[in-house]
Scaffold this motif. Structure first.
Motif, short mmCIF file in Angstrom:
data_model
loop_
_atom_site.label_atom_id
_atom_site.label_comp_id
_atom_site.label_asym_id
_atom_site.label_seq_id
_atom_site.Cartn_x
_atom_site.Cartn_y
_atom_site.Cartn_z
N SER A 113 0.83 -1.21 0.00
CA SER A 113 0.00 0.00 0.00
C SER A 113 0.87 1.25 0.00
O SER A 113 0.57 2.23 -0.70
N GLU A 114 1.94 1.24 0.78
CA GLU A 114 2.85 2.39 0.81
C GLU A 114 3.50 2.62 -0.55
O GLU A 114 3.60 3.76 -1.01
N ARG A 115 3.92 1.54 -1.19
CA ARG A 115 4.56 1.66 -2.50
C ARG A 115 3.57 2.16 -3.56
O ARG A 115 3.90 2.97 -4.41
N LYS A 228 1.08 -2.47 -11.05
CA LYS A 228 2.13 -2.91 -11.98
C LYS A 228 3.48 -2.28 -11.66
O LYS A 228 4.53 -2.88 -11.90
N LEU A 229 3.47 -1.06 -11.12
CA LEU A 229 4.71 -0.34 -10.84
C LEU A 229 5.41 -0.85 -9.58
O LEU A 229 6.58 -0.55 -9.35
N VAL A 230 4.68 -1.60 -8.75
CA VAL A 230 5.25 -2.08 -7.49
C VAL A 230 6.12 -3.31 -7.75
O VAL A 230 5.69 -4.25 -8.42
N ASN A 231 7.32 -3.29 -7.20
CA ASN A 231 8.23 -4.42 -7.29
C ASN A 231 7.91 -5.40 -6.16
O ASN A 231 8.20 -5.13 -4.99
N GLU A 232 7.30 -6.53 -6.49
CA GLU A 232 6.85 -7.47 -5.47
C GLU A 232 8.00 -8.08 -4.69
O GLU A 232 7.88 -8.35 -3.49
N GLU A 233 9.14 -8.30 -5.34
CA GLU A 233 10.30 -8.85 -4.63
C GLU A 233 10.79 -7.87 -3.57
O GLU A 233 11.14 -8.26 -2.45
N GLU A 234 10.79 -6.59 -3.93
CA GLU A 234 11.19 -5.57 -2.96
C GLU A 234 10.20 -5.50 -1.81
O GLU A 234 10.58 -5.35 -0.64
N VAL A 235 8.91 -5.62 -2.14
CA VAL A 235 7.88 -5.59 -1.11
C VAL A 235 8.08 -6.72 -0.11
O VAL A 235 8.01 -6.53 1.11
#
Length: 440
Positions: A113-115, A228-235
């Motif tokens: 949510s923050e990202r 789509k812009l959120v990097n799931e690995e980073e999350v």
């Protein structure tokens, strides 16, 4: 991580919780110690573990609210669990590590949510382009200009001015992930997570075509582009880090799993079993989740209980040692209930006034009216069952039931809630113990 001083933390908690200064001081120190630990160089940094807290006090005095508000101040993943959940029929032997898995899910949702919020502006721009493509489609041949730039700018201006909000367009958005509930035997939660991931991945990449107004399309496409812009690995990596260094677990009703002194051991075996299952989490262990392994060494555990029939010393010694900070919360007096009704930023008086103002009703609470509400709540708590500040909710609902029902038909009257108004609607109920038991 919050850099607030303990005094500042207590001041923030005072905005929502009345009294209980000892408990507020304890949690403020615990939160500040997290920041202090981050300043300590290695290897001592890893050796400093949080000092877990045991809150002792009757229901409805603010134990859960203190822990919840603390997590909000720290922007930390927070979960509340009932210790009795693991002793219920069908739950005996349930893997208590599910607490940490649920906490990790909370952290992942929080980081995602923050990202998405951080990417909101860029996502809105991309959504706008997709809406313009739908409004003025051009040739599919990339060698040909898609549309006249002047026309596109005219449509962009109308779009931003809201002139196209009601026009329907056809858009493609990502299909929602399949929600599959899988029940697995105790100890097989890891397999359950793998099956959920498998079903979730089956719908990955699929899209749904929808025909919606432009205003709705802006919201849907913005959410779609932000995801789509959120990097799931980073999350996932950030979520694991935040859980391990800042997670807060609130274990309520810990007294219900305490083995009472003098009781027969056979009747309390499941209660002691729950304590022994919780012990590794509180001491520090590695828990496997769908996002990776979580170390619980630095998660803050806050346990609470009324301890009417048992006492903290009835907990197993190992668990007692892992809850070194003991704070006792005071029962609420009528004066405390008056302050709870008026002083917090989310006070009940303000909530009901705001609700009825939506129907044009001006609700005014006089000082003697608030005092009388608190006195009746205190009387019912003493005679029936002491549920603390929660009694105010039932009292207020009963008191304002007639006004809330007729508010849309009253025009714009002023309703003054004074002592006479309160007595007229609650006096008979408050004096009749049988009615109080069922209604208030």
């Amino acid at each position: 991580m919050s850099e607030m001083t303990p005094r500042e933390i207590v001041q923030e908690l005072d905005k929502y919780i009345i009294g209980q200064s000892e408990a507020k001081r304890a949690v403020a120190i615990a939160l500040r110690n997290r920041w202090r630990r981050a300043q300590v160089p290695a290897p001592l940094h890893q050796e400093i573990t949080p000092k877990n807290i045991l809150m002792i006090g009757p229901t409805g005095v603010g134990k859960t609210e203190i822990a919840r508000r603390l997590a909000q101040l720290a922007n930390a993943p927070f979960i509340k669990v009932e210790a009795t959940k693991f002793t219920e029929v069908g739950y005996v032997g349930k893997d208590v590590e599910s607490i940490i898995r649920d906490l990790t899910e909370t952290a992942v949702d929080m980081i995602r949510s923050e990202r998405q919020t951080a990417m909101r502006q860029r996502a809105e721009e991309m959504a706008e382009e997709r809406i313009l493509d739908a409004l003025i489609p051009g040739p599919r041949d990339s060698s040909v200009p898609r549309n006249d730039e002047g026309t596109r700018q005219k449509f962009r201006k109308m779009l931003r001015e809201g002139k196209l909000d009601q026009q329907e367009i056809e858009i493609e958005v990502a299909a929602p992930k399949a929600g599959v509930e899988i029940m697995a035997p105790a100890g097989m939660e890891e397999m359950t997570n793998q099956l959920r991931d498998m079903f979730s991945n089956m719908s990955q990449g699929k899209t749904n075509t929808r025909k919606v107004p432009v205003a709705e399309a802006q919201r849907l496409l913005t959410d779609d582009e932000a995801a789509k812009l959120v990097n799931e690995e980073e999350v996932r990596a950030l979520a694991l880090e935040r859980v391990q260094s800042g997670g807060i677990v609130f274990i309520d009703e810990i007294d219900k799993v305490a083995v009472r002194s003098g009781s027969q051991q056979g009747t309390d075996i499941s209660r002691e079993g729950v304590q022994r299952d919780l012990l590794p989490l509180v001491e520090g262990s590695n828990v496997s989740t769908r996002y990776g392994v979580v170390k619980t060494d630095h998660i803050l555990f806050i346990a609470s209980g009324a301890f009417h029939l048992s006492k903290p010393s009835d907990l197993i010694p190992e668990l007692q040692g892992r809850l070194p900070i003991r704070v006792e919360l005071d029962a609420l007096s009528a004066a405390d209930l008056v302050r709870i009704l008026q002083e917090p930023e989310n006070a009940l008086v303000r909530q009901y006034s705001a609700l009825l103002a939506s129907d044009g009703v001006t609700l005014q609470f006089t000082d003697d009216g608030v005092q009388r509400i608190a006195e009746i709540a205190q009387q019912v708590n003493e005679r029936v069952e002491n549920i603390g500040a929660r009694r105010l909710h039932t009292i207020m609902e009963r008191l304002l039931e007639e006004v809330a029902f007729t508010a849309p038909d009253l025009g714009q009257p002023n309703v003054e809630v004074n002592a006479a108004y309160v007595d007229g609607r609650l006096q008979d109920l408050a004096q009749d113990e049988d009615l109080s038991r069922y209604i208030l």
